[in-house]
Design an enzyme around this catalytic site. Structure first.
Site: not given
Length: 339
Positions: A72, A76, A134, A297, A299
């Site tokens: 997060k 993306t 990750h 969500r 950003g």
């Protein structure tokens, strides 16, 4: 021969399960998904399976590009940007059949730990030179760290990372299971015992590598990308070996790619509003279906202010200052000036 090979495989699996049972354990953020402390970082069981498979069998190519991030932190977005940059000779940004318009970025850029967990003896995704992880820098296989492949690392204000991470995990959990509370997740995150944590050590590892190996590790701050996207996309393209030509710049290709990969553009695509991504995690016997809109969500910079108390924000700010001041890193000042 087949029996001997099977026996060797069973023995390796048994040794791995024994190792995992001996590791320190914490509750994960999804039911039945404990996390284990391995060499300073907390990983879910299936990640350890994938990590060890990568260490044993992954063979990097000289022109590989590895996107690394704490969850997060802008993963993306960076997947979309890197895919567009390195494939722009094949897929024109104006093409209505561009893969990003039909597929979620996570389908286009393989996640190494997931693939390796499902393919332990052949953990290199086929027909791809662009991957994502990750894993912490120190957890990367030595043959990746010592190779000439390029690593791009994006980091973000830990307050926004934490809030986005907690929301994302709550979307992943089965409806019948209980969610981890914001306070419980905060306590784990702030003491470094949350999935993929400690966050600060994760960032520090890649930052130090970027200072030591500036031609190999590209370190970029999410907030800088948000405020000066075109400038940093050009830097990114040059680093990974696909610089924009003068003609492309004059034709506005950089801006067009930036627009194509923007939050507003991607989040409003049909595939990202109603599609889903299937994750098979054989080591846990899990098949996880993630709705694509869970990856989009808000950003926004500073959204954590709407979810964390003042005390929570102060705690994370103080930890960040204490952890980063010795290496000269800050989450609040641009790392590279655009002038």
């Amino acid at each position: 021969m087949a029996t001997q090979k099977q026996s060797s495989s069973d023995e390796a699996k048994t040794n791995l399960e024994t190792l995992i049972l001996e590791l320190p354990r914490e509750r994960g953020w999804i039911v039945d998904q404990d996390i284990h402390l391995l060499n300073g970082f907390w990983y879910p069981t299936w990640v350890i399976h994938g990590l060890l498979a990568l260490q044993q069998h992954f063979k990097p190519h000289p022109n590989d590009v590895l996107l690394a991030s704490f969850p997060k932190s802008g993963t993306t977005w960076l997947k979309a940007l890197l895919f567009s940059i390195v494939n722009r000779a094949t897929f024109n940004h104006d093409d209505m059949m561009h893969p990003l318009l039909k597929s979620n970025p996570h389908e286009l850029v393989p996640w190494l730990e997931v693939y390796a967990s499902s393919n332990p003896t052949n953990p290199r995704p086929p027909e791809s030179l662009l991957f994502h992880t990750h894993l912490a820098y120190s957890s990367l296989p030595e043959h990746i760290r010592s190779s000439s492949c390029r690593i791009v690392y994006v980091f973000r204000d830990p307050k926004d990372v934490f809030v986005s991470f907690w929301h994302f995990f709550n979307k992943l959990r089965p409806k019948e299971s209980s969610s981890i509370s914001l306070q419980e997740a905060f306590n784990q995150f702030s003491r470094g015992a949350s999935p993929y944590g400690p966050y600060w050590d994760h960032v520090t590892g890649y930052y130090k590598a970027s200072i030591q190996f500036p031609n190999k590790v590209f370190f970029v701050r999410y907030e800088d990308l948000k405020t000066e996207a075109v400038f940093h996309v050009k830097r990114l393209a040059e680093f990974v070996g696909w610089p924009f030509s003068e003609e492309e710049e004059n034709e506005g290709v950089v801006q067009k790619i930036t627009d194509l990969c923007s939050f507003d553009k991607l989040s409003n695509l049909e595939v990202n509003k109603n599609g889903s991504l299937i994750r098979n995690l054989p080591s846990t016997r899990w098949t996880v279906s993630v709705i694509n809109k869970a990856f989009f969500r808000k950003g926004e910079i500073g959204d954590s202010n709407n979810h964390l108390s003042e005390d929570m924000r102060e705690i994370l700010n103080q930890i960040t200052e204490d952890k980063f001041k010795e290496i000269g890193l800050t989450t609040f000042v641009p790392l590279v000036k655009t002038e």
